[in-house]
Motif scaffolding. Structure first.
Motif, PDB file in Angstrom:
ATOM      1  N   SER A 268      -3.862  -0.741 -13.794  1.00 32.94           N
ATOM      2  CA  SER A 268      -3.509   0.445 -12.950  1.00 32.94           C
ATOM      3  C   SER A 268      -2.002   0.862 -13.096  1.00 32.94           C
ATOM      4  O   SER A 268      -1.094   0.146 -13.292  1.00 32.94           O
ATOM      5  N   ALA A 269      -1.725   2.138 -12.920  1.00 30.77           N
ATOM      6  CA  ALA A 269      -0.406   2.625 -12.888  1.00 30.77           C
ATOM      7  C   ALA A 269       0.384   2.292 -11.714  1.00 30.77           C
ATOM      8  O   ALA A 269       1.538   2.198 -11.603  1.00 30.77           O
TER       9      ALA A 269
ATOM     10  N   CYS B  65       4.154  -2.264  -7.814  1.00 37.29           N
ATOM     11  CA  CYS B  65       3.549  -3.252  -6.821  1.00 37.29           C
ATOM     12  C   CYS B  65       4.113  -4.673  -6.871  1.00 37.29           C
ATOM     13  O   CYS B  65       3.992  -5.537  -8.036  1.00 37.29           O
ATOM     14  N   TYR B  66       4.602  -4.943  -5.801  1.00 37.00           N
ATOM     15  CA  TYR B  66       5.392  -6.058  -5.788  1.00 37.00           C
ATOM     16  C   TYR B  66       4.656  -7.370  -5.854  1.00 37.00           C
ATOM     17  O   TYR B  66       4.892  -8.261  -6.358  1.00 37.00           O
ATOM     18  N   ARG B  67       3.412  -7.163  -5.337  1.00 38.34           N
ATOM     19  CA  ARG B  67       2.368  -8.389  -5.359  1.00 38.34           C
ATOM     20  C   ARG B  67       1.918  -8.820  -6.858  1.00 38.34           C
ATOM     21  O   ARG B  67       2.005  -9.736  -7.301  1.00 38.34           O
ATOM     22  N   HIS B  68       1.683  -7.498  -7.403  1.00 35.77           N
ATOM     23  CA  HIS B  68       1.179  -7.767  -8.861  1.00 35.77           C
ATOM     24  C   HIS B  68       2.190  -8.533  -9.786  1.00 35.77           C
ATOM     25  O   HIS B  68       1.971  -9.520 -10.435  1.00 35.77           O
ATOM     26  N   GLN B  69       3.553  -7.963  -9.267  1.00 37.29           N
ATOM     27  CA  GLN B  69       4.565  -8.332 -10.249  1.00 37.29           C
ATOM     28  C   GLN B  69       4.955  -9.744 -10.051  1.00 37.29           C
ATOM     29  O   GLN B  69       5.376 -10.593 -11.134  1.00 37.29           O
ATOM     30  N   CYS B  70       4.853 -10.327  -8.759  1.00 35.93           N
ATOM     31  CA  CYS B  70       4.923 -11.684  -8.304  1.00 35.93           C
ATOM     32  C   CYS B  70       4.151 -12.474  -9.239  1.00 35.93           C
ATOM     33  O   CYS B  70       4.310 -13.442 -10.195  1.00 35.93           O
ATOM     34  N   TYR B  71       2.790 -12.323  -8.877  1.00 37.76           N
ATOM     35  CA  TYR B  71       1.812 -12.978  -9.786  1.00 37.76           C
ATOM     36  C   TYR B  71       2.114 -13.043 -11.286  1.00 37.76           C
ATOM     37  O   TYR B  71       1.519 -13.824 -11.981  1.00 37.76           O
ATOM     38  N   GLU B  72       2.510 -11.797 -11.791  1.00 34.06           N
ATOM     39  CA  GLU B  72       2.157 -11.789 -13.312  1.00 34.06           C
ATOM     40  C   GLU B  72       3.723 -12.479 -13.640  1.00 34.06           C
ATOM     41  O   GLU B  72       3.422 -13.172 -14.776  1.00 34.06           O
TER      42      GLU B  72
ATOM     43  N   ILE C 107      -5.136  -5.551  -2.050  1.00 36.96           N
ATOM     44  CA  ILE C 107      -4.988  -6.730  -1.682  1.00 36.96           C
ATOM     45  C   ILE C 107      -6.224  -7.572  -1.562  1.00 36.96           C
ATOM     46  O   ILE C 107      -6.349  -8.376  -0.447  1.00 36.96           O
ATOM     47  N   ASP C 108      -7.268  -7.503  -2.420  1.00 35.73           N
ATOM     48  CA  ASP C 108      -8.525  -8.139  -2.514  1.00 35.73           C
ATOM     49  C   ASP C 108      -8.711  -9.271  -3.446  1.00 35.73           C
ATOM     50  O   ASP C 108      -9.868  -9.651  -3.607  1.00 35.73           O
ATOM     51  N   GLY C 109      -7.696  -9.532  -4.151  1.00 36.00           N
ATOM     52  CA  GLY C 109      -7.885 -10.540  -5.271  1.00 36.00           C
ATOM     53  C   GLY C 109      -7.977 -10.150  -6.547  1.00 36.00           C
ATOM     54  O   GLY C 109      -8.120 -10.745  -7.526  1.00 36.00           O
ATOM     55  N   GLN C 110      -8.547  -8.747  -6.684  1.00 36.37           N
ATOM     56  CA  GLN C 110      -8.719  -8.288  -7.857  1.00 36.37           C
ATOM     57  C   GLN C 110      -7.819  -7.002  -8.470  1.00 36.37           C
ATOM     58  O   GLN C 110      -7.713  -6.917  -9.592  1.00 36.37           O
ATOM     59  N   CYS C 111      -7.269  -6.217  -7.350  1.00 33.30           N
ATOM     60  CA  CYS C 111      -6.499  -5.297  -7.654  1.00 33.30           C
ATOM     61  C   CYS C 111      -5.444  -5.522  -8.501  1.00 33.30           C
ATOM     62  O   CYS C 111      -4.908  -4.740  -9.602  1.00 33.30           O
TER      63      CYS C 111
ATOM     64  N   LYS D 190       0.867  -1.210  -0.030  1.00 36.74           N
ATOM     65  CA  LYS D 190      -0.160  -0.012   0.054  1.00 36.74           C
ATOM     66  C   LYS D 190       0.602   1.121  -0.139  1.00 36.74           C
ATOM     67  O   LYS D 190       0.508   2.197  -0.809  1.00 36.74           O
ATOM     68  N   LYS D 191       2.001   1.272   0.675  1.00 42.58           N
ATOM     69  CA  LYS D 191       2.925   2.523   0.815  1.00 42.58           C
ATOM     70  C   LYS D 191       3.527   2.639  -0.797  1.00 42.58           C
ATOM     71  O   LYS D 191       3.996   3.729  -1.197  1.00 42.58           O
ATOM     72  N   SER D 192       3.713   1.443  -1.426  1.00 37.60           N
ATOM     73  CA  SER D 192       4.175   1.845  -2.931  1.00 37.60           C
ATOM     74  C   SER D 192       3.100   2.068  -3.921  1.00 37.60           C
ATOM     75  O   SER D 192       3.688   2.173  -5.052  1.00 37.60           O
ATOM     76  N   ASP D 193       1.989   2.055  -3.529  1.00 44.84           N
ATOM     77  CA  ASP D 193       0.823   2.463  -4.291  1.00 44.84           C
ATOM     78  C   ASP D 193       0.860   4.031  -4.925  1.00 44.84           C
ATOM     79  O   ASP D 193       0.567   4.652  -3.906  1.00 44.84           O
ATOM     80  N   VAL D 194       1.145   4.145  -6.138  1.00 45.99           N
ATOM     81  CA  VAL D 194       1.627   5.630  -6.791  1.00 45.99           C
ATOM     82  C   VAL D 194       0.071   6.305  -6.653  1.00 45.99           C
ATOM     83  O   VAL D 194       0.047   7.554  -6.786  1.00 45.99           O
ATOM     84  N   THR D 195      -0.880   5.504  -6.701  1.00 47.44           N
ATOM     85  CA  THR D 195      -2.289   6.086  -6.842  1.00 47.44           C
ATOM     86  C   THR D 195      -2.928   6.218  -5.435  1.00 47.44           C
ATOM     87  O   THR D 195      -3.965   7.002  -5.370  1.00 47.44           O
ATOM     88  N   LYS D 196      -2.466   5.792  -4.525  1.00 48.66           N
ATOM     89  CA  LYS D 196      -2.844   5.828  -2.896  1.00 48.66           C
ATOM     90  C   LYS D 196      -4.419   5.280  -2.828  1.00 48.66           C
ATOM     91  O   LYS D 196      -4.730   5.599  -1.871  1.00 48.66           O
ATOM     92  N   SER D 197      -4.782   4.526  -3.809  1.00 48.40           N
ATOM     93  CA  SER D 197      -6.168   4.006  -3.860  1.00 48.40           C
ATOM     94  C   SER D 197      -6.420   2.642  -4.380  1.00 48.40           C
ATOM     95  O   SER D 197      -7.246   1.779  -4.181  1.00 48.40           O
TER      96      SER D 197
END
Length: 339
Positions: A217-218, A223-230, A208-212, A197-204
């Motif tokens: 998104s920018a 986003c470490y989590r997104h990049q791992c899953y990708e 971490i809900d399974g969809q984000c 959440k701290k690394s989220d440049v959009t702040k919103s």
């Protein structure tokens, strides 16, 4: 303007002696991007509690995986550095974020060779506060304080670059062919949820809900989590893995705050209990084998898997100094050279 390159990995204690491990852990855990709490609270936690107990345990773990030449991570990083330098005309130096050789030492080596423009190459496929960001922040601080004539650039996170995915998939395929696992687990180093959440440049965006992580998104750039899953998604696609035969998990948590889930240790136990007999674990958050891959996965996780009913376990080595990975990294550096 003379260009140069600084490869930067995590680091390692100078030896397996408890005093050296304590020194290393102190530098690592006092980093405000690793344990991101106020300084006085962090100092009380790290110096008052953790460093009084953890160094002995960690030293014992390091002794299990230490090579005659030294720390596996350092040895493998040096091998990678040597092979890349042989393919590159630019000066290439090696540094560690924690321990030796230090970032300052690496930059000084390049300056001594007349370099004025440095490309920092964090040896992490995915961006995270506690890895890529802390390297770049320290490098900039050192430039401002000690190397004011240097200009810095950096290699962006390469978690989804075609060549990296091909290298990672090829390395897994080689072991998959001989081992023939029932299941492949992609285990990434864990981070606290608050880091995401701290690394989220959009702040919103990051909830971490399974969809984000699967919604454009920018925020995904950091986003470490997104990049791992990708990374998992693209490698699984390259390998032709079927749904239900692979998944993603996160290891190495610290403290009581929520960290990224599912946890690797729990996932491995559950897979064994569900009847998976042959498990292979890949660790794509690292390009060099280290304590987390060799001891935590290769030894502790393997033991736990078999205790819970599994039979055969394989910790797939990192890319280390594979020739295809060396070629990929060298080509990225050549792109920088030719700009």
């Amino acid at each position: 303007m003379k260009k140069g390159v600084l490869l930067v990995n995590l680091g390692s204690p100078d030896s397996t002696a408890t005093k050296d491990v304590k020194k290393y852990l102190g530098e690592f855990l006092m980093d405000e991007r690793v344990i991101d709490i106020p300084y006085l609270v962090r100092a009380l936690l790290v110096k008052g509690i953790i460093l009084n107990t953890r160094p002995r345990k960690s030293a014992k773990a390091y002794r299990k995986i230490w090579w005659p030449e030294g720390s596996p991570l350092i040895v493998l990083s040096k091998r990678l550095h040597k092979k890349v330098q042989e393919k590159i005309e630019l000066p290439v130096a090696l540094a560690m974020r924690y321990g030796n050789p230090s970032l300052e030492f690496g930059l000084q080596q390049l300056v001594n060779q007349g370099v004025t423009n440095v490309m920092i190459v964090p040896l992490y496929p995915q961006f995270a506060m506690a890895t890529t960001e802390t390297i770049l922040v320290l490098a900039q601080q050192l430039v401002e304080e000690k190397f004011p004539t240097l200009q810095l650039e950096s290699l962006p996170a390469f978690y989804n670059k075609k060549e990296y995915i091909q290298n990672l998939a090829a390395s897994i395929q080689e072991y998959k062919n001989s081992f023939q696992p029932d299941y492949i687990l992609f285990s990434y180093h864990g981070v606290p949820e608050r880091h995401i959440k701290k690394s989220d440049v959009t702040k919103s965006h990051c909830k971490i809900d399974g969809q984000c992580c699967i919604t454009s998104s920018a925020a995904h750039e950091f986003c470490y989590r997104h990049q791992c899953y990708e990374t998992t998604r693209q490698v699984a696609e390259a390998l032709g893995l079927e749904e239900g035969t692979y998944s993603t998990s996160f290891q190495s948590r610290l403290g009581r705050d929520p960290w990224l889930q599912p946890y690797t240790d729990a996932t491995i136990d559950e897979l064994a209990q569900k009847g998976i007999k042959k498990l292979a674990v890949a660790t794509p958050a690292f390009v060099s084998d280290c304590l987390e891959t060799l001891e935590e996965i290769g030894m502790e996780a393997a033991h736990s898997f078999k205790e819970n009913g599994g039979e055969d376990f394989l910790a797939i080595p990192c890319l280390n100094d594979r020739e295809d990975w060396v070629a990929t990294l060298s080509n990225w550096i050549k792109d920088f050279q030719n700009k």
